[in-house]
Write a protein that holds these residues in place. Sequence first.
Motif, PDB file in Angstrom:
ATOM      1  N   GLN A 186       0.820  -1.199   0.000  1.00 57.57           N
ATOM      2  CA  GLN A 186       0.000   0.000   0.000  1.00 57.57           C
ATOM      3  C   GLN A 186       0.861   1.260   0.000  1.00 57.57           C
ATOM      4  OE1 GLN A 186      -2.582   0.309   3.370  1.00 57.57           O
ATOM      5  NE2 GLN A 186      -3.913   1.822   2.426  1.00 57.57           N
ATOM      6  N   LYS A 187       1.926   1.238   0.765  1.00 54.70           N
ATOM      7  CA  LYS A 187       2.826   2.399   0.793  1.00 54.70           C
ATOM      8  C   LYS A 187       3.489   2.617  -0.563  1.00 54.70           C
ATOM      9  CE  LYS A 187       5.430   3.182   4.326  1.00 54.70           C
ATOM     10  NZ  LYS A 187       6.421   3.013   5.404  1.00 54.70           N
ATOM     11  N   GLN A 188       3.853   1.522  -1.212  1.00 49.63           N
ATOM     12  CA  GLN A 188       4.465   1.658  -2.528  1.00 49.63           C
ATOM     13  C   GLN A 188       3.475   2.270  -3.520  1.00 49.63           C
ATOM     14  OE1 GLN A 188       7.572   1.257  -3.502  1.00 49.63           O
ATOM     15  NE2 GLN A 188       8.242   0.638  -1.443  1.00 49.63           N
ATOM     16  N   ARG A 189       2.210   1.803  -3.458  1.00 44.84           N
ATOM     17  CA  ARG A 189       1.207   2.371  -4.353  1.00 44.84           C
ATOM     18  C   ARG A 189       1.000   3.864  -4.065  1.00 44.84           C
ATOM     19  NH1 ARG A 189      -1.593  -2.561  -3.332  1.00 44.84           N
ATOM     20  NH2 ARG A 189      -2.916  -1.511  -1.784  1.00 44.84           N
ATOM     21  N   TYR A 190       0.978   4.226  -2.768  1.00 50.46           N
ATOM     22  CA  TYR A 190       0.844   5.640  -2.427  1.00 50.46           C
ATOM     23  C   TYR A 190       2.000   6.456  -3.017  1.00 50.46           C
ATOM     24  CZ  TYR A 190      -3.092   5.711   0.838  1.00 50.46           C
ATOM     25  OH  TYR A 190      -4.341   5.679   1.392  1.00 50.46           O
ATOM     26  N   ARG A 191       3.192   5.934  -2.854  1.00 50.96           N
ATOM     27  CA  ARG A 191       4.360   6.678  -3.353  1.00 50.96           C
ATOM     28  C   ARG A 191       4.310   6.852  -4.865  1.00 50.96           C
ATOM     29  NH1 ARG A 191       8.880   3.489   0.311  1.00 50.96           N
ATOM     30  NH2 ARG A 191       8.365   4.492   2.314  1.00 50.96           N
ATOM     31  N   HIS A 192       3.903   5.775  -5.563  1.00 52.89           N
ATOM     32  CA  HIS A 192       3.835   5.872  -7.016  1.00 52.89           C
ATOM     33  C   HIS A 192       2.766   6.866  -7.448  1.00 52.89           C
ATOM     34  CE1 HIS A 192       5.684   1.574  -7.262  1.00 52.89           C
ATOM     35  NE2 HIS A 192       6.591   2.511  -7.095  1.00 52.89           N
ATOM     36  N   HIS A 193       1.588   6.768  -6.834  1.00 50.20           N
ATOM     37  CA  HIS A 193       0.510   7.691  -7.193  1.00 50.20           C
ATOM     38  C   HIS A 193       0.870   9.131  -6.846  1.00 50.20           C
ATOM     39  CE1 HIS A 193      -1.817   4.346  -8.334  1.00 50.20           C
ATOM     40  NE2 HIS A 193      -2.313   4.003  -7.135  1.00 50.20           N
ATOM     41  N   LEU A 194       1.484   9.323  -5.686  1.00 53.19           N
ATOM     42  CA  LEU A 194       1.859  10.683  -5.287  1.00 53.19           C
ATOM     43  C   LEU A 194       2.940  11.250  -6.192  1.00 53.19           C
ATOM     44  CD1 LEU A 194       1.865  10.310  -1.408  1.00 53.19           C
ATOM     45  CD2 LEU A 194       0.186  11.468  -2.826  1.00 53.19           C
ATOM     46  N   SER A 195       3.869  10.383  -6.590  1.00 49.20           N
ATOM     47  CA  SER A 195       4.908  10.835  -7.519  1.00 49.20           C
ATOM     48  C   SER A 195       4.299  11.248  -8.845  1.00 49.20           C
ATOM     49  CB  SER A 195       5.934   9.723  -7.729  1.00 49.20           C
ATOM     50  OG  SER A 195       6.921  10.127  -8.652  1.00 49.20           O
TER      51      SER A 195
END
Length: 435
Positions: free
Chosen positions: A235-244
């Motif tokens: 979930q954190k990885q998905r957040y980071r990708h979406h935020l990036s």
Amino acid sequence: MALSLKLRQLLISIFLLLLLLPSSFLAIDRAFYTQLLTNTEQKLEVHMYAMLSELSVSEDKVELINNTLAPDFYRPDSGLSAFITHEQDLVWQSDSSLNQNFVPPAEEMPPGEHLFRQVTQHGVQYWVLSISLLFDAEDYTRPLSMHVVQTHERLIAPQKTFRATLIQWFIGIGIMLLLLMLLAYYWTTKPLSRLDHEIRRVENGSQEQLTGRYPAELTIIKEDLNLLLQNQNRQKQRYRHHLSDLAHALKTPVAVLQTSALSQQPELKEQLDRITAMIEHQLKRASSSGQDIWKKQITVKPLIEKLTSALQKIYRDKNVAFTVDCAANAVFRGDETDLMEILGNLLDNASKACRHQVYVTIGQNPFSLCVEDDGPGVPVAKRKQLFERGTRLDTYREGHGVGLAIVAELVESYSGELVLDDSPLGGARFSVKFN
């Protein structure tokens, strides 16, 4: 406060040890005493029948025709004696009773009945076996009562020896049980200690998963925790990708607008600044680890020193004096960026509002922080308004009015509490407490 499983097991083990050993000792000691009474009654009965077999009765005399009684009946102060009475008159007594003050009981019993009981005379306890009989001669019948007496001290002498031996054995058994219980305690709690150690390593970032081997009950917990960690990381990885992606998507349009000639207009510039600040706030809120289950431990004092050093340079015209009360080992279990955001906003606002003094206090267990200043303070009527996004009081001449709103939302994401009240320094005091 709930007791730990280790402490519960230790208390139960100690309780059982302290309960079972004394109760077992008392039960065995009591059973031995009961058996002593039974044996004493049987021995006195044997002595009584031996006396009856040698008893010779005439009209004026009662005697034993043979001296075949046990030697203790002839030895003074042996604790064993015998008496024969006729209608409350003593007609015969053993040699061992000569130094005794014992008086045979005068109870009337039916012929042939015997009675075993405890008698106390002159402060001395005796165990007495009595029998009533009718002695038939050729031309007359004579009622007699025979009493075989043993002192209580003679009765309990074997018990004292047995008790001393029993104490030695129980001490040895207690030591062995204590050692076995300590080994069992260590054996059963070692997996819990290993699991606790691994969880702490995951919390401080030393490892990503729980890898130890555990009993069946703890293996299920380990697998569930590892699954939770994996889901959280994904979930954190998905957040980071979406935020990036979102940051890059918004970066160009905002940059174009800011370079436009229209952006120099005060109204448009203010709106662009607000859009930029709100985008940064929402990105930071979305990427905040406040909701993370596993948090790293951040040492607080170096961050405060870094912030106060920077703020002293920014507000050097005011000559702000920062007083920091923080233990060297104080830690914050969370994201370093979040802590910097909270402390930075509170310290910056206090630096703007103060006259010369800002006081910072850090507490531990649970973690808390307090920032107060000697400025004019915040009116009670406007305190709630201060935490609304876009609100800026006259005390703070610069900024976009979202700093305290960011702090409030970050604190809330950590299930904490932010309180604004009056400081003893005269200004405002912002207190943050994390559960």
